[in-house]
Motif scaffolding. Structure first.
Motif, PDB file in Angstrom:
ATOM      1  N   ILE A  32       0.844  -1.201   0.000  1.00 57.52           N
ATOM      2  CA  ILE A  32       0.000   0.000   0.000  1.00 57.52           C
ATOM      3  C   ILE A  32       0.882   1.256   0.000  1.00 57.52           C
ATOM      4  CG2 ILE A  32      -1.662   1.337   1.354  1.00 57.52           C
ATOM      5  CD1 ILE A  32      -2.812  -1.412   2.254  1.00 57.52           C
ATOM      6  N   GLY A  33       1.937   1.243   0.825  1.00 54.64           N
ATOM      7  CA  GLY A  33       2.827   2.402   0.901  1.00 54.64           C
ATOM      8  C   GLY A  33       3.489   2.711  -0.427  1.00 54.64           C
ATOM      9  N   VAL A  34       4.117   1.679  -1.016  1.00 54.56           N
ATOM     10  CA  VAL A  34       4.831   1.888  -2.290  1.00 54.56           C
ATOM     11  C   VAL A  34       3.845   2.268  -3.390  1.00 54.56           C
ATOM     12  CG1 VAL A  34       6.165   0.744  -4.095  1.00 54.56           C
ATOM     13  CG2 VAL A  34       6.778   0.419  -1.708  1.00 54.56           C
ATOM     14  N   PHE A  35       2.690   1.601  -3.394  1.00 57.87           N
ATOM     15  CA  PHE A  35       1.644   1.907  -4.377  1.00 57.87           C
ATOM     16  C   PHE A  35       1.271   3.390  -4.274  1.00 57.87           C
ATOM     17  CE2 PHE A  35      -2.991   2.532  -4.760  1.00 57.87           C
ATOM     18  CZ  PHE A  35      -3.132   2.319  -6.123  1.00 57.87           C
ATOM     19  N   GLY A 343       3.605  -3.234  -5.222  1.00 58.75           N
ATOM     20  CA  GLY A 343       3.075  -1.870  -5.149  1.00 58.75           C
ATOM     21  C   GLY A 343       3.272  -1.123  -6.459  1.00 58.75           C
ATOM     22  N   VAL A 344       4.495  -1.249  -7.033  1.00 54.47           N
ATOM     23  CA  VAL A 344       4.794  -0.563  -8.293  1.00 54.47           C
ATOM     24  C   VAL A 344       3.908  -1.103  -9.417  1.00 54.47           C
ATOM     25  CG1 VAL A 344       6.554  -0.271 -10.079  1.00 54.47           C
ATOM     26  CG2 VAL A 344       7.147   0.099  -7.696  1.00 54.47           C
ATOM     27  N   VAL A 345       3.750  -2.439  -9.459  1.00 57.18           N
ATOM     28  CA  VAL A 345       2.917  -3.052 -10.509  1.00 57.18           C
ATOM     29  C   VAL A 345       1.478  -2.547 -10.403  1.00 57.18           C
ATOM     30  CG1 VAL A 345       1.904  -5.231 -11.289  1.00 57.18           C
ATOM     31  CG2 VAL A 345       4.353  -5.090 -10.809  1.00 57.18           C
ATOM     32  N   LEU A 346       0.961  -2.517  -9.173  1.00 61.64           N
ATOM     33  CA  LEU A 346      -0.412  -2.023  -8.965  1.00 61.64           C
ATOM     34  C   LEU A 346      -0.528  -0.560  -9.396  1.00 61.64           C
ATOM     35  CD1 LEU A 346      -1.465  -3.542  -5.517  1.00 61.64           C
ATOM     36  CD2 LEU A 346      -2.518  -3.951  -7.736  1.00 61.64           C
ATOM     37  N   ALA A 347       0.478   0.243  -9.013  1.00 60.69           N
ATOM     38  CA  ALA A 347       0.446   1.674  -9.369  1.00 60.69           C
ATOM     39  C   ALA A 347       0.461   1.828 -10.889  1.00 60.69           C
ATOM     40  CB  ALA A 347       1.632   2.403  -8.744  1.00 60.69           C
ATOM     41  N   ALA A 348       1.320   1.037 -11.564  1.00 61.12           N
ATOM     42  CA  ALA A 348       1.409   1.120 -13.026  1.00 61.12           C
ATOM     43  C   ALA A 348       0.053   0.795 -13.646  1.00 61.12           C
ATOM     44  CB  ALA A 348       2.471   0.158 -13.543  1.00 61.12           C
ATOM     45  N   GLY A 349      -0.614  -0.221 -13.095  1.00 61.06           N
ATOM     46  CA  GLY A 349      -1.946  -0.604 -13.589  1.00 61.06           C
ATOM     47  C   GLY A 349      -2.950   0.517 -13.422  1.00 61.06           C
ATOM     48  N   LEU A 350      -2.937   1.119 -12.222  1.00 59.64           N
ATOM     49  CA  LEU A 350      -3.891   2.199 -11.944  1.00 59.64           C
ATOM     50  C   LEU A 350      -3.646   3.380 -12.888  1.00 59.64           C
ATOM     51  CD1 LEU A 350      -6.055   3.528  -9.951  1.00 59.64           C
ATOM     52  CD2 LEU A 350      -4.092   4.680  -8.982  1.00 59.64           C
ATOM     53  N   THR A 370      11.271   7.113 -10.445  1.00 55.20           N
ATOM     54  CA  THR A 370      10.219   6.910  -9.444  1.00 55.20           C
ATOM     55  C   THR A 370      10.203   5.455  -8.990  1.00 55.20           C
ATOM     56  OG1 THR A 370       8.960   8.541 -10.685  1.00 55.20           O
ATOM     57  CG2 THR A 370       7.787   7.375  -8.955  1.00 55.20           C
ATOM     58  N   VAL A 371      10.249   4.530  -9.961  1.00 56.16           N
ATOM     59  CA  VAL A 371      10.224   3.097  -9.636  1.00 56.16           C
ATOM     60  C   VAL A 371      11.437   2.740  -8.785  1.00 56.16           C
ATOM     61  CG1 VAL A 371      10.354   0.775 -10.621  1.00 56.16           C
ATOM     62  CG2 VAL A 371       8.955   2.516 -11.727  1.00 56.16           C
ATOM     63  N   PHE A 372      12.620   3.208  -9.212  1.00 57.87           N
ATOM     64  CA  PHE A 372      13.847   2.895  -8.482  1.00 57.87           C
ATOM     65  C   PHE A 372      13.763   3.433  -7.049  1.00 57.87           C
ATOM     66  CE2 PHE A 372      18.048   4.311  -7.016  1.00 57.87           C
ATOM     67  CZ  PHE A 372      18.695   3.082  -6.958  1.00 57.87           C
ATOM     68  N   ALA A 374      11.068   4.105  -5.287  1.00 49.87           N
ATOM     69  CA  ALA A 374      10.074   3.370  -4.502  1.00 49.87           C
ATOM     70  C   ALA A 374      10.664   2.057  -3.997  1.00 49.87           C
ATOM     71  CB  ALA A 374       8.835   3.111  -5.350  1.00 49.87           C
ATOM     72  N   LEU A 375      11.371   1.332  -4.889  1.00 49.56           N
ATOM     73  CA  LEU A 375      11.951   0.040  -4.492  1.00 49.56           C
ATOM     74  C   LEU A 375      13.093   0.233  -3.497  1.00 49.56           C
ATOM     75  CD1 LEU A 375      11.886  -1.891  -7.892  1.00 49.56           C
ATOM     76  CD2 LEU A 375      10.356  -2.125  -5.948  1.00 49.56           C
ATOM     77  N   ALA A 376      13.929   1.245  -3.747  1.00 55.83           N
ATOM     78  CA  ALA A 376      15.056   1.498  -2.839  1.00 55.83           C
ATOM     79  C   ALA A 376      14.535   1.843  -1.445  1.00 55.83           C
ATOM     80  CB  ALA A 376      15.906   2.641  -3.384  1.00 55.83           C
ATOM     81  N   VAL A 377      13.503   2.703  -1.409  1.00 58.04           N
ATOM     82  CA  VAL A 377      12.940   3.088  -0.107  1.00 58.04           C
ATOM     83  C   VAL A 377      12.361   1.865   0.592  1.00 58.04           C
ATOM     84  CG1 VAL A 377      11.074   4.374   0.998  1.00 58.04           C
ATOM     85  CG2 VAL A 377      12.525   5.491  -0.688  1.00 58.04           C
ATOM     86  N   SER A 378      11.662   1.002  -0.172  1.00 55.47           N
ATOM     87  CA  SER A 378      11.061  -0.157   0.494  1.00 55.47           C
ATOM     88  C   SER A 378      12.146  -1.102   1.019  1.00 55.47           C
ATOM     89  CB  SER A 378      10.079  -0.889  -0.433  1.00 55.47           C
ATOM     90  OG  SER A 378      10.745  -1.403  -1.553  1.00 55.47           O
ATOM     91  N   ALA A 379      13.260  -1.268   0.267  1.00 56.42           N
ATOM     92  CA  ALA A 379      14.344  -2.125   0.750  1.00 56.42           C
ATOM     93  C   ALA A 379      14.978  -1.522   2.006  1.00 56.42           C
ATOM     94  CB  ALA A 379      15.396  -2.302  -0.333  1.00 56.42           C
ATOM     95  N   LEU A 380      15.150  -0.191   2.012  1.00 55.27           N
ATOM     96  CA  LEU A 380      15.731   0.483   3.180  1.00 55.27           C
ATOM     97  C   LEU A 380      14.819   0.337   4.397  1.00 55.27           C
ATOM     98  CD1 LEU A 380      17.220   3.743   1.646  1.00 55.27           C
ATOM     99  CD2 LEU A 380      18.456   1.932   2.841  1.00 55.27           C
ATOM    100  N   VAL A 381      13.503   0.463   4.145  1.00 58.94           N
ATOM    101  CA  VAL A 381      12.545   0.288   5.241  1.00 58.94           C
ATOM    102  C   VAL A 381      12.724  -1.111   5.836  1.00 58.94           C
ATOM    103  CG1 VAL A 381      10.074  -0.054   5.709  1.00 58.94           C
ATOM    104  CG2 VAL A 381      10.832   1.958   4.474  1.00 58.94           C
ATOM    105  N   GLY A 382      12.862  -2.118   4.948  1.00 61.82           N
ATOM    106  CA  GLY A 382      13.056  -3.495   5.412  1.00 61.82           C
ATOM    107  C   GLY A 382      14.324  -3.626   6.234  1.00 61.82           C
ATOM    108  N   LEU A 383      15.415  -3.024   5.738  1.00 62.63           N
ATOM    109  CA  LEU A 383      16.696  -3.090   6.459  1.00 62.63           C
ATOM    110  C   LEU A 383      16.561  -2.424   7.824  1.00 62.63           C
ATOM    111  CD1 LEU A 383      19.657  -2.309   4.030  1.00 62.63           C
ATOM    112  CD2 LEU A 383      19.442  -4.222   5.610  1.00 62.63           C
ATOM    113  N   PHE A 384      16.019  -1.184   7.783  1.00 63.83           N
ATOM    114  CA  PHE A 384      15.942  -0.377   8.998  1.00 63.83           C
ATOM    115  C   PHE A 384      15.116  -1.087  10.076  1.00 63.83           C
ATOM    116  CE2 PHE A 384      13.910   2.980  11.547  1.00 63.83           C
ATOM    117  CZ  PHE A 384      15.036   3.637  11.995  1.00 63.83           C
ATOM    118  N   PHE A 385      13.926  -1.555   9.666  1.00 63.96           N
ATOM    119  CA  PHE A 385      13.041  -2.155  10.660  1.00 63.96           C
ATOM    120  C   PHE A 385      13.390  -3.618  10.927  1.00 63.96           C
ATOM    121  CE2 PHE A 385      10.404   1.484   9.353  1.00 63.96           C
ATOM    122  CZ  PHE A 385      10.135   2.006  10.606  1.00 63.96           C
TER     123      PHE A 385
END
Length: 405
Positions: A32-35, A343-350, A370-372, A374-385
């Motif tokens: 939902i966040g990345v989307f 999330g990116v796939v869903l956003a692209a569809g929308l 934008t895609v890069f 979004a993915l980088a932020v989501s990976a960082l979120v995973g690392l951080f948390f």
């Protein structure tokens, strides 16, 4: 027994797959966040592109010169003269001088209404392609120079003057506010302007030769124009040419008498507005990523507690703290990356759906940046948390862990 990263990946996937529901729920927050972030940023870019296109359709890439009304100047105190036009010819622009005056017509016997009478050079659509002929033709250069009594009507003017009839070929009977009458033969009708700015251009206007207005109007002064449109030639730099135009008028008349504006300056203003909107929307969407990250941390912490025995066993069999930490971090990052991709796939569809159904969004934009991001932020979120749960898992004492029920 040394464990290589590949083995760790396999175990991470197995563990995530073994707890499908839990992994899915953790994923959902990230999806939902990345989307939201991707869709918001792209919609902002698409809106900017749509606005720019609409502006260009209505005004093209042009520079406008007129009296500076903000400084109290008007058409009589700051007219544009023949020699000014000569000076402008040197620039990479087409010079289109114009005259404006008010004119009246009888909507029914005894009742007069106003519209705009606009003097232009001949063959205007060739000079400025934003004017498109719908029916008939535009008056020629020869007719314009001869000041013939011909007219081209805007779409609105045609509907007002000849409701329910074909205007081309009719004679429009018009009156100057002072009383003088002119009869003009209608040779063409323009297309209504399109896009969101269409409303601005839909005024009732009668286009006629400048020479004719000089000959017939009680107020227009021969050799003086009210307004100049300067469509830029291909490849001309709008800012540079705008400055040159300004210099020409300032060197002749001093500062502040004339106003020089370009469509690019309108676009600049619009761009900064849409950028602020994008930043706001992006920040709001970013909050949902944060929430997703916290969800992942929660689920990893639960998972550490649940897998205490498994961790103890792996440590007893020789897995180092570093390997355990690595396994948990890989799980967190894999989760968020998969969530990010979804999330990116869903956003692209929308966005595709929006481009197909909403007329305002004409251009489909999903930039790799934008895609890069979004993915980088989501990976960082995973690392951080994922760091804290992974550290907790790595710190477990194997003997205590094996006793754990």
């Amino acid at each position: 027994m040394g464990m290589n990263p590949l083995e760790n990946f396999r175990m991470a996937f197995e563990s995530l797959w073994g707890n499908k529901l839990r992994s899915f729920l953790a994923l959902l927050g990230i999806v939902i966040g990345v989307f939201a972030v991707t869709a918001m940023i792209s919609l902002g870019q698409m809106a900017t592109a749509g606005i720019t296109q609409d502006l260009e359709a209505v005004a093209g890439r042009s520079i406008f010169v007129q009296p500076n009304f903000n400084e109290g100047q008007d058409f009589s105190s700051a007219p544009i003269r023949e020699e000014d036009l000569q000076a402008l010819q040197a620039l990479p622009v087409t010079v289109i001088p114009q005259l404006f005056t008010s004119i009246q017509y009888e909507s029914k016997p005894g009742e007069r209404r106003s519209m705009q009478l606009q003097g232009t050079p001949g063959d205007l659509p060739k000079l400025d392609p934003t004017n498109k002929i719908a029916r008939g033709r535009y008056f020629t250069d020869l007719e314009a120079r001869g000041g013939l009594a011909v007219a081209v009507l805007s779409d609105r003017a045609a509907k007002d003057l000849f409701p329910g009839r074909e205007a081309v070929g009719q004679v429009a009977r018009l009156y100057y506010p002072g009383g003088a009458r002119i009869d003009l033969t209608v040779v063409g009708v323009l297309e209504p302007p399109s896009g969101i700015f269409g409303g601005f251009g839909s005024s009732a206007t009668v286009y006629t030769p400048i020479q004719l207005i000089w000959n017939t109007s009680p107020t227009a002064r021969r050799g003086e124009y009210a307004f100049v449109i300067l469509p830029l030639k291909k490849g001309a730099d709008a800012q540079q040419v705008t400055r040159q135009v300004q210099r020409i008028f300032e060197s002749r008349y001093g500062k502040g008498k004339y106003q020089v504006q370009s469509t690019e300056s309108f676009q600049g203003t619009l761009r900064s507005v849409t950028l602020i909107l994008q930043a706001l929307l992006g920040a709001i969407a970013g909050l949902s990523l944060l929430v997703g990250g916290i969800g992942i941390m929660n689920i990893m912490l639960v998972s550490v507690t649940e897998r205490t025995r498994e961790i103890g066993l792996r440590k007893a069999l020789g897995a180092t703290s570093g390997q355990i930490r690595q396994q948990f971090l890989i799980e967190a990052v894999v989760l968020t990356l998969v969530g990010g991709l979804l999330g990116v796939v869903l956003a692209a569809g929308l966005l595709l759906l929006i481009t197909a159904t909403v007329p305002f969004f004409k251009v489909y934009i999903l930039s790799p940046t934008t895609v890069f991001l979004a993915l980088a932020v989501s990976a960082l979120v995973g690392l951080f948390f994922g760091v804290w749960p992974a550290a907790r898992a790595a710190a477990l004492d194997p003997i205590e862990a094996l006793r754990y029920e």
